[in-house]
Write a protein that holds these residues in place. Structure first.
Motif, PDB file in Angstrom:
ATOM      1  N   GLU A  49      79.339 -70.503 -59.727  1.00 26.07           N
ATOM      2  CA  GLU A  49      78.078 -71.234 -59.614  1.00 26.07           C
ATOM      3  C   GLU A  49      77.069 -70.674 -60.604  1.00 26.07           C
ATOM      4  O   GLU A  49      76.384 -71.399 -61.315  1.00 26.07           O
ATOM      5  CB  GLU A  49      77.565 -71.107 -58.171  1.00 26.07           C
ATOM      6  N   ARG A  50      76.998 -69.339 -60.677  1.00 27.80           N
ATOM      7  CA  ARG A  50      76.067 -68.722 -61.612  1.00 27.80           C
ATOM      8  C   ARG A  50      76.441 -68.974 -63.055  1.00 27.80           C
ATOM      9  O   ARG A  50      75.593 -69.251 -63.888  1.00 27.80           O
ATOM     10  CB  ARG A  50      76.016 -67.211 -61.379  1.00 27.80           C
ATOM     11  N   THR A  52      78.280 -71.386 -64.446  1.00 28.96           N
ATOM     12  CA  THR A  52      78.270 -72.750 -64.972  1.00 28.96           C
ATOM     13  C   THR A  52      76.899 -73.387 -64.874  1.00 28.96           C
ATOM     14  O   THR A  52      76.746 -74.569 -65.111  1.00 28.96           O
ATOM     15  CB  THR A  52      79.263 -73.637 -64.211  1.00 28.96           C
ATOM     16  N   LYS A  53      75.893 -72.579 -64.533  1.00 31.52           N
ATOM     17  CA  LYS A  53      74.565 -73.149 -64.363  1.00 31.52           C
ATOM     18  C   LYS A  53      74.062 -73.799 -65.649  1.00 31.52           C
ATOM     19  O   LYS A  53      73.426 -74.838 -65.627  1.00 31.52           O
ATOM     20  CB  LYS A  53      73.608 -72.034 -63.933  1.00 31.52           C
ATOM     21  N   ASP A  54      74.348 -73.136 -66.765  1.00 32.95           N
ATOM     22  CA  ASP A  54      73.775 -73.657 -68.006  1.00 32.95           C
ATOM     23  C   ASP A  54      74.785 -74.326 -68.920  1.00 32.95           C
ATOM     24  O   ASP A  54      74.417 -74.845 -69.950  1.00 32.95           O
ATOM     25  CB  ASP A  54      73.133 -72.502 -68.793  1.00 32.95           C
ATOM     26  N   THR A  55      76.067 -74.307 -68.550  1.00 31.29           N
ATOM     27  CA  THR A  55      77.035 -74.900 -69.465  1.00 31.29           C
ATOM     28  C   THR A  55      77.096 -76.399 -69.254  1.00 31.29           C
ATOM     29  O   THR A  55      76.723 -76.910 -68.215  1.00 31.29           O
ATOM     30  CB  THR A  55      78.429 -74.315 -69.232  1.00 31.29           C
ATOM     31  N   ALA A  56      77.630 -77.073 -70.239  1.00 34.28           N
ATOM     32  CA  ALA A  56      77.750 -78.528 -70.158  1.00 34.28           C
ATOM     33  C   ALA A  56      78.816 -78.903 -69.139  1.00 34.28           C
ATOM     34  O   ALA A  56      79.592 -78.064 -68.713  1.00 34.28           O
ATOM     35  CB  ALA A  56      78.120 -79.063 -71.537  1.00 34.28           C
ATOM     36  N   ARG A  57      78.869 -80.162 -68.800  1.00 32.20           N
ATOM     37  CA  ARG A  57      79.838 -80.599 -67.811  1.00 32.20           C
ATOM     38  C   ARG A  57      81.238 -80.579 -68.404  1.00 32.20           C
ATOM     39  O   ARG A  57      81.438 -80.837 -69.585  1.00 32.20           O
ATOM     40  CB  ARG A  57      79.520 -82.020 -67.363  1.00 32.20           C
ATOM     41  N   PHE A  58      82.248 -80.272 -67.571  1.00 33.32           N
ATOM     42  CA  PHE A  58      83.608 -80.153 -68.082  1.00 33.32           C
ATOM     43  C   PHE A  58      84.282 -81.512 -68.168  1.00 33.32           C
ATOM     44  O   PHE A  58      84.139 -82.345 -67.318  1.00 33.32           O
ATOM     45  CB  PHE A  58      84.427 -79.256 -67.158  1.00 33.32           C
ATOM     46  N   LYS A  59      85.064 -81.693 -69.221  1.00 37.80           N
ATOM     47  CA  LYS A  59      85.694 -83.002 -69.435  1.00 37.80           C
ATOM     48  C   LYS A  59      86.920 -83.157 -68.549  1.00 37.80           C
ATOM     49  O   LYS A  59      87.112 -84.158 -67.915  1.00 37.80           O
ATOM     50  CB  LYS A  59      86.113 -83.147 -70.905  1.00 37.80           C
ATOM     51  N   ASP A  63      89.925 -78.223 -69.963  1.00 38.75           N
ATOM     52  CA  ASP A  63      88.623 -77.680 -70.331  1.00 38.75           C
ATOM     53  C   ASP A  63      88.205 -76.574 -69.371  1.00 38.75           C
ATOM     54  O   ASP A  63      87.718 -75.521 -69.769  1.00 38.75           O
ATOM     55  CB  ASP A  63      87.599 -78.816 -70.262  1.00 38.75           C
ATOM     56  N   LEU A 133      84.926 -75.635 -58.597  1.00 42.29           N
ATOM     57  CA  LEU A 133      84.843 -76.643 -59.639  1.00 42.29           C
ATOM     58  C   LEU A 133      85.617 -77.884 -59.245  1.00 42.29           C
ATOM     59  O   LEU A 133      85.771 -78.799 -60.037  1.00 42.29           O
ATOM     60  CB  LEU A 133      85.403 -76.073 -60.952  1.00 42.29           C
TER      61      LEU A 133
END
Lengths: 158, 139
Positions: A49-50, A52-59, A63, A133
Protein backbone atom coordinates in the motif's frame (compact mmCIF):
# COMPACT_ATOMS: atom_id res chain seq x y z
CA UNK A 1 24.17 0.83 6.84
CA UNK A 2 22.77 0.22 10.26
CA UNK A 3 19.15 -0.12 9.17
CA UNK A 4 19.83 -3.20 7.03
CA UNK A 5 21.35 -5.04 9.96
CA UNK A 6 18.32 -4.12 12.09
CA UNK A 7 15.87 -6.03 9.93
CA UNK A 8 18.27 -8.97 9.47
CA UNK A 9 18.80 -9.39 13.19
CA UNK A 10 15.11 -8.90 13.98
CA UNK A 11 14.17 -11.49 11.40
CA UNK A 12 16.62 -14.04 12.81
CA UNK A 13 15.25 -13.48 16.30
CA UNK A 14 11.71 -13.79 14.99
CA UNK A 15 12.42 -17.20 13.47
CA UNK A 16 14.13 -18.53 16.59
CA UNK A 17 11.41 -16.98 18.78
CA UNK A 18 8.62 -18.72 16.88
CA UNK A 19 10.42 -22.03 17.08
CA UNK A 20 11.23 -21.69 20.78
CA UNK A 21 7.63 -20.98 21.70
CA UNK A 22 6.34 -23.81 19.53
CA UNK A 23 4.37 -26.52 21.31
CA UNK A 24 4.80 -30.25 20.99
CA UNK A 25 4.57 -31.48 17.46
CA UNK A 26 4.25 -28.03 15.96
CA UNK A 27 7.69 -28.05 14.47
CA UNK A 28 7.01 -31.22 12.54
CA UNK A 29 3.61 -30.33 11.17
CA UNK A 30 4.81 -27.05 9.79
CA UNK A 31 2.72 -24.67 11.92
CA UNK A 32 5.75 -22.53 12.69
CA UNK A 33 6.37 -21.98 9.02
CA UNK A 34 2.70 -21.03 8.64
CA UNK A 35 2.95 -18.51 11.48
CA UNK A 36 5.99 -16.88 9.91
CA UNK A 37 4.32 -16.82 6.51
CA UNK A 38 1.17 -15.19 7.91
CA UNK A 39 3.29 -12.53 9.59
CA UNK A 40 4.90 -11.82 6.24
CA UNK A 41 1.47 -11.71 4.60
CA UNK A 42 0.15 -8.87 6.77
CA UNK A 43 3.41 -6.94 6.49
CA UNK A 44 3.37 -7.38 2.71
CA UNK A 45 -0.14 -5.94 2.49
CA UNK A 46 0.81 -2.78 4.34
CA UNK A 47 4.13 -2.39 2.53
CA UNK A 48 2.56 -2.65 -0.90
CA UNK A 49 0.00 0.00 0.00
CA UNK A 50 2.81 2.37 0.89
CA UNK A 51 4.99 1.59 -2.10
CA UNK A 52 2.28 1.82 -4.74
CA UNK A 53 0.96 5.10 -3.42
CA UNK A 54 2.74 7.15 -6.01
CA UNK A 55 3.29 4.72 -8.86
CA UNK A 56 1.12 4.59 -11.92
CA UNK A 57 -1.57 1.98 -12.31
CA UNK A 58 -0.41 -1.47 -13.40
CA UNK A 59 -1.34 -2.72 -16.85
CA UNK A 60 -1.30 -6.48 -16.27
CA UNK A 61 0.05 -9.34 -14.21
CA UNK A 62 3.51 -9.25 -15.76
CA UNK A 63 3.75 -5.56 -14.92
CA UNK A 64 2.94 -6.34 -11.29
CA UNK A 65 5.55 -9.13 -11.14
CA UNK A 66 8.17 -6.84 -12.62
CA UNK A 67 7.32 -4.22 -10.01
CA UNK A 68 7.78 -6.82 -7.28
CA UNK A 69 11.13 -7.88 -8.73
CA UNK A 70 12.51 -4.41 -9.16
CA UNK A 71 11.04 -1.72 -6.90
CA UNK A 72 9.65 -3.86 -4.09
CA UNK A 73 12.74 -6.03 -3.75
CA UNK A 74 15.04 -3.02 -3.93
CA UNK A 75 13.19 -1.22 -1.18
CA UNK A 76 13.12 -4.21 1.14
CA UNK A 77 16.43 -5.92 0.36
CA UNK A 78 18.41 -3.15 -1.37
CA UNK A 79 18.89 -5.18 -4.51
CA UNK A 80 16.81 -6.46 -7.42
CA UNK A 81 15.76 -9.97 -8.25
CA UNK A 82 18.40 -11.47 -10.51
CA UNK A 83 16.17 -13.55 -12.73
CA UNK A 84 12.45 -13.71 -13.43
CA UNK A 85 11.07 -16.57 -15.49
CA UNK A 86 7.50 -17.33 -16.43
CA UNK A 87 5.57 -19.87 -18.40
CA UNK A 88 2.94 -17.26 -19.22
CA UNK A 89 0.32 -19.48 -17.67
CA UNK A 90 0.44 -18.15 -14.15
CA UNK A 91 3.73 -19.55 -12.85
CA UNK A 92 6.60 -17.19 -12.11
CA UNK A 93 10.00 -18.09 -10.71
CA UNK A 94 11.99 -15.35 -9.03
CA UNK A 95 15.62 -16.15 -8.56
CA UNK A 96 17.84 -14.27 -6.17
CA UNK A 97 21.48 -15.31 -6.30
CA UNK A 98 22.53 -13.63 -3.12
CA UNK A 99 19.50 -13.49 -0.84
CA UNK A 100 20.10 -10.93 1.89
CA UNK A 101 18.61 -12.98 4.69
CA UNK A 102 20.84 -15.99 3.90
CA UNK A 103 24.22 -14.36 3.27
CA UNK A 104 25.13 -14.46 6.95
CA UNK A 105 24.98 -18.25 7.01
CA UNK A 106 27.78 -20.43 5.72
CA UNK A 107 27.50 -21.21 2.03
CA UNK A 108 28.07 -24.92 2.39
CA UNK A 109 25.57 -27.70 2.86
CA UNK A 110 25.50 -27.38 6.63
CA UNK A 111 22.35 -25.31 7.08
CA UNK A 112 20.50 -26.21 3.91
CA UNK A 113 17.54 -27.87 5.63
CA UNK A 114 17.08 -24.96 8.02
CA UNK A 115 17.05 -22.40 5.24
CA UNK A 116 13.33 -22.87 4.58
CA UNK A 117 12.52 -21.34 7.98
CA UNK A 118 14.22 -18.14 6.96
CA UNK A 119 12.40 -17.95 3.68
CA UNK A 120 8.86 -18.33 5.07
CA UNK A 121 8.51 -14.68 6.04
CA UNK A 122 9.58 -13.52 2.60
CA UNK A 123 7.17 -15.92 0.94
CA UNK A 124 4.40 -14.35 2.98
CA UNK A 125 5.67 -10.90 2.06
CA UNK A 126 5.30 -11.65 -1.64
CA UNK A 127 1.90 -13.31 -1.15
CA UNK A 128 0.59 -10.37 0.90
CA UNK A 129 1.80 -7.83 -1.61
CA UNK A 130 0.20 -9.70 -4.50
CA UNK A 131 -3.06 -10.22 -2.64
CA UNK A 132 -3.42 -6.52 -1.98
CA UNK A 133 -2.89 -5.87 -5.68
CA UNK A 134 -5.73 -8.24 -6.46
CA UNK A 135 -3.81 -11.44 -7.27
CA UNK A 136 -4.42 -14.63 -5.30
CA UNK A 137 -1.30 -16.77 -5.31
CA UNK A 138 0.70 -19.48 -3.60
CA UNK A 139 4.36 -18.72 -3.00
CA UNK A 140 6.93 -21.39 -2.20
CA UNK A 141 10.68 -21.15 -1.91
CA UNK A 142 13.55 -23.53 -2.43
CA UNK A 143 17.24 -23.33 -1.79
CA UNK A 144 19.61 -25.47 -3.80
CA UNK A 145 22.80 -23.76 -2.73
CA UNK A 146 23.20 -20.98 -0.22
CA UNK A 147 22.80 -18.06 -0.56
CA UNK A 148 20.91 -18.37 -3.81
CA UNK A 149 17.21 -19.14 -3.63
CA UNK A 150 14.19 -19.37 -5.88
CA UNK A 151 10.66 -18.19 -5.11
CA UNK A 152 7.94 -19.85 -7.10
CA UNK A 153 4.68 -17.91 -7.46
CA UNK A 154 1.60 -19.78 -8.64
CA UNK A 155 -1.26 -17.48 -9.59
CA UNK A 156 -4.68 -18.87 -8.74
CA UNK A 157 -7.16 -18.11 -11.42
CA UNK A 158 -10.64 -17.92 -9.85
CA UNK B 1 -15.60 21.51 0.38
CA UNK B 2 -16.73 17.95 0.08
CA UNK B 3 -20.26 17.04 1.01
CA UNK B 4 -19.72 13.29 1.14
CA UNK B 5 -16.61 11.09 1.23
CA UNK B 6 -16.58 7.33 0.71
CA UNK B 7 -13.89 4.65 0.68
CA UNK B 8 -14.90 1.48 -1.13
CA UNK B 9 -12.99 -1.80 -0.98
CA UNK B 10 -12.01 -3.77 -4.03
CA UNK B 11 -14.94 -6.13 -3.52
CA UNK B 12 -17.18 -3.07 -3.85
CA UNK B 13 -18.47 -2.74 -0.32
CA UNK B 14 -17.98 0.48 1.64
CA UNK B 15 -15.16 0.65 4.15
CA UNK B 16 -16.01 4.16 5.19
CA UNK B 17 -18.74 6.54 4.18
CA UNK B 18 -19.58 9.88 5.70
CA UNK B 19 -21.73 12.78 4.63
CA UNK B 20 -22.70 16.11 6.13
CA UNK B 21 -25.40 15.44 8.70
CA UNK B 22 -27.88 18.00 7.43
CA UNK B 23 -28.63 16.17 4.23
CA UNK B 24 -30.50 13.00 3.56
CA UNK B 25 -27.76 10.37 3.96
CA UNK B 26 -29.50 7.71 1.91
CA UNK B 27 -29.32 9.94 -1.15
CA UNK B 28 -25.54 10.08 -0.88
CA UNK B 29 -25.22 6.36 -0.30
CA UNK B 30 -27.18 5.80 -3.47
CA UNK B 31 -25.08 8.29 -5.43
CA UNK B 32 -21.85 6.64 -4.34
CA UNK B 33 -23.28 3.26 -5.29
CA UNK B 34 -24.20 4.39 -8.79
CA UNK B 35 -20.83 6.05 -9.25
CA UNK B 36 -19.14 2.66 -8.81
CA UNK B 37 -20.37 1.66 -12.26
CA UNK B 38 -18.77 4.73 -13.76
CA UNK B 39 -15.52 3.98 -11.95
CA UNK B 40 -15.44 0.44 -13.34
CA UNK B 41 -16.11 1.76 -16.80
CA UNK B 42 -13.23 4.20 -16.55
CA UNK B 43 -10.80 1.61 -15.26
CA UNK B 44 -11.54 -0.86 -18.00
CA UNK B 45 -11.49 1.65 -20.85
CA UNK B 46 -8.65 -0.12 -22.59
CA UNK B 47 -7.29 1.65 -25.59
CA UNK B 48 -9.80 4.47 -25.43
CA UNK B 49 -7.68 7.38 -24.31
CA UNK B 50 -10.46 9.04 -22.35
CA UNK B 51 -8.48 8.71 -19.16
CA UNK B 52 -4.73 8.33 -19.02
CA UNK B 53 -4.37 4.61 -18.24
CA UNK B 54 -1.53 5.08 -15.82
CA UNK B 55 -3.12 7.69 -13.58
CA UNK B 56 -4.78 7.05 -10.25
CA UNK B 57 -7.04 10.13 -10.30
CA UNK B 58 -10.15 9.52 -12.39
CA UNK B 59 -11.58 13.01 -12.45
CA UNK B 60 -15.23 13.99 -12.67
CA UNK B 61 -17.33 10.85 -12.79
CA UNK B 62 -20.69 12.43 -13.47
CA UNK B 63 -22.41 15.70 -12.68
CA UNK B 64 -25.96 15.95 -11.36
CA UNK B 65 -27.96 19.13 -10.98
CA UNK B 66 -26.83 19.77 -7.41
CA UNK B 67 -23.65 17.79 -7.06
CA UNK B 68 -20.49 16.67 -8.82
CA UNK B 69 -18.93 13.28 -8.13
CA UNK B 70 -15.17 12.69 -8.37
CA UNK B 71 -13.32 9.37 -8.29
CA UNK B 72 -9.85 8.00 -7.53
CA UNK B 73 -8.62 4.41 -7.64
CA UNK B 74 -5.53 3.11 -5.87
CA UNK B 75 -3.30 0.32 -7.14
CA UNK B 76 -4.88 -2.02 -4.64
CA UNK B 77 -8.28 -1.39 -6.32
CA UNK B 78 -9.64 0.61 -3.40
CA UNK B 79 -11.86 3.41 -4.64
CA UNK B 80 -12.31 6.83 -3.15
CA UNK B 81 -15.45 8.73 -4.13
CA UNK B 82 -16.06 12.34 -3.27
CA UNK B 83 -19.26 14.32 -3.76
CA UNK B 84 -18.99 18.10 -3.84
CA UNK B 85 -21.56 20.84 -4.06
CA UNK B 86 -22.08 22.11 -7.59
CA UNK B 87 -22.58 25.66 -6.42
CA UNK B 88 -19.07 25.70 -5.05
CA UNK B 89 -17.42 26.69 -8.32
CA UNK B 90 -14.26 27.88 -6.61
CA UNK B 91 -13.04 24.30 -6.27
CA UNK B 92 -10.45 23.58 -8.94
CA UNK B 93 -9.16 20.28 -10.23
CA UNK B 94 -5.87 20.68 -8.34
CA UNK B 95 -7.67 21.08 -5.06
CA UNK B 96 -9.69 17.93 -5.65
CA UNK B 97 -6.47 16.09 -6.52
CA UNK B 98 -4.79 17.25 -3.34
CA UNK B 99 -7.84 16.20 -1.29
CA UNK B 100 -7.60 12.72 -2.81
CA UNK B 101 -3.87 12.59 -2.08
CA UNK B 102 -4.58 13.36 1.57
CA UNK B 103 -7.21 10.63 1.61
CA UNK B 104 -4.76 8.18 0.07
CA UNK B 105 -2.05 9.03 2.58
CA UNK B 106 -4.45 8.58 5.50
CA UNK B 107 -5.72 5.32 4.05
CA UNK B 108 -2.14 4.03 3.78
CA UNK B 109 -1.60 4.89 7.43
CA UNK B 110 -4.75 2.99 8.40
CA UNK B 111 -3.55 0.00 6.36
CA UNK B 112 -0.22 -0.09 8.19
CA UNK B 113 -1.90 -0.06 11.60
CA UNK B 114 -1.25 -3.54 13.02
CA UNK B 115 -4.59 -3.54 14.82
CA UNK B 116 -6.49 -2.99 11.60
CA UNK B 117 -7.57 -6.04 9.61
CA UNK B 118 -7.80 -5.28 5.90
CA UNK B 119 -11.44 -5.52 4.91
CA UNK B 120 -12.93 -4.17 8.14
CA UNK B 121 -14.70 -0.86 8.42
CA UNK B 122 -12.32 2.00 9.07
CA UNK B 123 -12.72 3.22 12.63
CA UNK B 124 -9.57 5.28 13.05
CA UNK B 125 -9.93 8.63 14.78
CA UNK B 126 -7.10 10.15 12.80
CA UNK B 127 -8.84 9.21 9.58
CA UNK B 128 -12.10 10.71 10.89
CA UNK B 129 -10.36 13.96 11.77
CA UNK B 130 -8.79 14.22 8.34
CA UNK B 131 -12.15 13.68 6.64
CA UNK B 132 -13.82 16.25 8.94
CA UNK B 133 -11.23 18.81 7.93
CA UNK B 134 -12.16 18.21 4.29
CA UNK B 135 -15.88 18.46 4.92
CA UNK B 136 -16.19 21.66 6.92
CA UNK B 137 -18.86 23.66 5.20
CA UNK B 138 -18.65 27.40 4.71
CA UNK B 139 -22.26 28.27 5.25
Amino acid sequence: MADEALFLLLHNEMVSGVYKSAEQGEVENGRCITKLENMGFRVGQGLIERFTKDTARFKDELDIMKFICKDFWTTVFKKQIDNLRTNHQGIYVLQDNKFRLLTQMSSGKQYLEHASKYLAFTCGLIRGGLSNLGIKSIVTAEVSSMPACKFQVMIQKL
Amino acid sequence: MAVCVAVIAKENYPLYIRSTPMENELKFHYMVHTSLDVVDEKISAMGKALVDQRELYLGLLYPTEDYKVYGYVTNSKVKFVMVVDSSNTALRDNEIRSMFRKLHNSYTDVMCNPFYNPGDRIQSRAFDNMVTSMMIQVC
